[in-house]
Design a protein around this motif. Structure first.
Motif, PDB file in Angstrom:
ATOM      1  N   PHE A 111      65.845 148.688   9.613  1.00  0.00           N
ATOM      2  CA  PHE A 111      66.008 148.585  11.057  1.00  0.00           C
ATOM      3  C   PHE A 111      64.690 148.871  11.773  1.00  0.00           C
ATOM      4  O   PHE A 111      64.484 148.448  12.908  1.00  0.00           O
ATOM      5  CB  PHE A 111      67.119 149.520  11.537  1.00  0.00           C
ATOM      6  CG  PHE A 111      68.464 149.191  10.955  1.00  0.00           C
ATOM      7  CD1 PHE A 111      68.890 147.873  10.829  1.00  0.00           C
ATOM      8  CD2 PHE A 111      69.320 150.190  10.504  1.00  0.00           C
ATOM      9  CE1 PHE A 111      70.131 147.555  10.284  1.00  0.00           C
ATOM     10  CE2 PHE A 111      70.557 149.888   9.960  1.00  0.00           C
ATOM     11  CZ  PHE A 111      70.964 148.568   9.843  1.00  0.00           C
ATOM     12  N   GLY A 112      63.790 149.579  11.075  1.00  0.00           N
ATOM     13  CA  GLY A 112      62.465 149.834  11.632  1.00  0.00           C
ATOM     14  C   GLY A 112      61.610 148.589  11.771  1.00  0.00           C
ATOM     15  O   GLY A 112      60.581 148.610  12.457  1.00  0.00           O
ATOM     16  N   GLU A 116      62.140 147.659  19.564  1.00  0.00           N
ATOM     17  CA  GLU A 116      63.083 148.357  20.431  1.00  0.00           C
ATOM     18  C   GLU A 116      63.505 147.384  21.526  1.00  0.00           C
ATOM     19  O   GLU A 116      62.697 146.555  21.945  1.00  0.00           O
ATOM     20  CB  GLU A 116      62.429 149.596  21.056  1.00  0.00           C
ATOM     21  CG  GLU A 116      62.123 150.697  20.050  1.00  0.00           C
ATOM     22  CD  GLU A 116      63.383 151.374  19.505  1.00  0.00           C
ATOM     23  OE1 GLU A 116      64.506 150.935  19.824  1.00  0.00           O
ATOM     24  OE2 GLU A 116      63.227 152.326  18.748  1.00  0.00           O
ATOM     25  N   ARG A 119      66.064 148.161  17.371  1.00  0.00           N
ATOM     26  CA  ARG A 119      65.908 149.157  16.308  1.00  0.00           C
ATOM     27  C   ARG A 119      66.854 150.335  16.516  1.00  0.00           C
ATOM     28  O   ARG A 119      67.605 150.714  15.624  1.00  0.00           O
ATOM     29  CB  ARG A 119      64.464 149.655  16.279  1.00  0.00           C
ATOM     30  CG  ARG A 119      64.189 150.720  15.233  1.00  0.00           C
ATOM     31  CD  ARG A 119      62.763 151.233  15.396  1.00  0.00           C
ATOM     32  NE  ARG A 119      61.811 150.122  15.409  1.00  0.00           N
ATOM     33  CZ  ARG A 119      60.540 150.247  15.780  1.00  0.00           C
ATOM     34  NH1 ARG A 119      60.069 151.412  16.203  1.00  0.00           N
ATOM     35  NH2 ARG A 119      59.730 149.199  15.757  1.00  0.00           N
ATOM     36  N   THR A 123      70.424 150.954  14.352  1.00  0.00           N
ATOM     37  CA  THR A 123      70.476 152.210  13.601  1.00  0.00           C
ATOM     38  C   THR A 123      71.664 153.052  14.042  1.00  0.00           C
ATOM     39  O   THR A 123      72.395 153.610  13.211  1.00  0.00           O
ATOM     40  CB  THR A 123      69.176 153.005  13.781  1.00  0.00           C
ATOM     41  OG1 THR A 123      68.065 152.213  13.338  1.00  0.00           O
ATOM     42  CG2 THR A 123      69.208 154.305  12.995  1.00  0.00           C
TER      43      THR A 123
END
Length: 202
Positions: A111-112, A116, A119, A123
């Motif tokens: 997910f990194g 954003e 992310r 998560t």
């Protein structure tokens, strides 16, 4: 939490595409369950798709406090960590405990790759599913546990037979289905007992 994934920042589309290409690896993670007809092993991407369709199909039984769109999102995300951690049979409790930290690390890495706010959103949704405390997560977990049972019931107990699974193991490991969806469990239980009579479960 919102039921729709946050709008993509087009300035970060490269990261989103990198994530999409990385999760293609989920198609290569083989499960113990075979596809109906038993020609080959089911892969984890296929299971996630089947789980998502199950959420859509069984939505009328979920209850008014369940957001099916979020359940579908959990279905599509829940096994992505298997790209790094691999698939472990639900009845192998020691192995499941052993890979817990690997799954957390996998979620952070995979997910990194996203920008954003995707992310954080992905998560948090994955963690909510893992915790199993919200109504959405509980219904999602019911479906996730039910799908291999249904596959085995329609595949002459394939993975049960191959792994010497006992009826008592299935009952003990799936009490949350009975607690959360008693009508579904009633349906499954009669078929599980019949499966034992047929020799598909010990």
């Amino acid at each position: 939490m919102p039921s729709v994934v946050p709008t993509l920042d087009f300035g970060s589309m490269t990261q989103a595409i990198q994530f999409l290409m990385e999760i293609d690896k989920l198609k290569s993670v083989q499960r113990r369950t075979k596809v109906l007809g038993r020609q080959r092993q089911e892969n984890s991407a296929e299971h996630s798709w089947h789980f998502a369709i199950a959420a859509l199909s069984l939505a009328p039984y979920a209850g008014e406090n369940v957001d099916i769109q979020r359940v579908i999102q959990m279905a599509l995300l829940h096994d992505i960590v298997e790209i790094d951690a691999g698939d472990v049979m639900v009845y192998d409790l020691a192995a499941r405990a052993a890979i817990h930290d690997q799954e957390i690390a996998a979620a952070k890495r995979l997910f990194g790759l996203l920008p954003e706010p995707q992310r954080e959103y992905f998560t948090a949704l994955w963690q909510e599913y893992e915790d199993g405390e919200s109504a959405d997560a509980r219904f999602a977990q019911v479906l996730d546990r039910s799908m291999p049972i249904l596959m085995n019931l329609h595949n002459e107990g394939q993975s049960w037979v191959e792994n010497d699974i006992r009826l008592e193991q299935v009952l003990a490991r799936n009490t949350m289905i009975a607690d959360t969806q008693p009508e579904l469990w009633k349906h499954l239980l009669q078929h599980l007992q019949d499966a034992q009579r047929k020799g598909w479960l010990k």
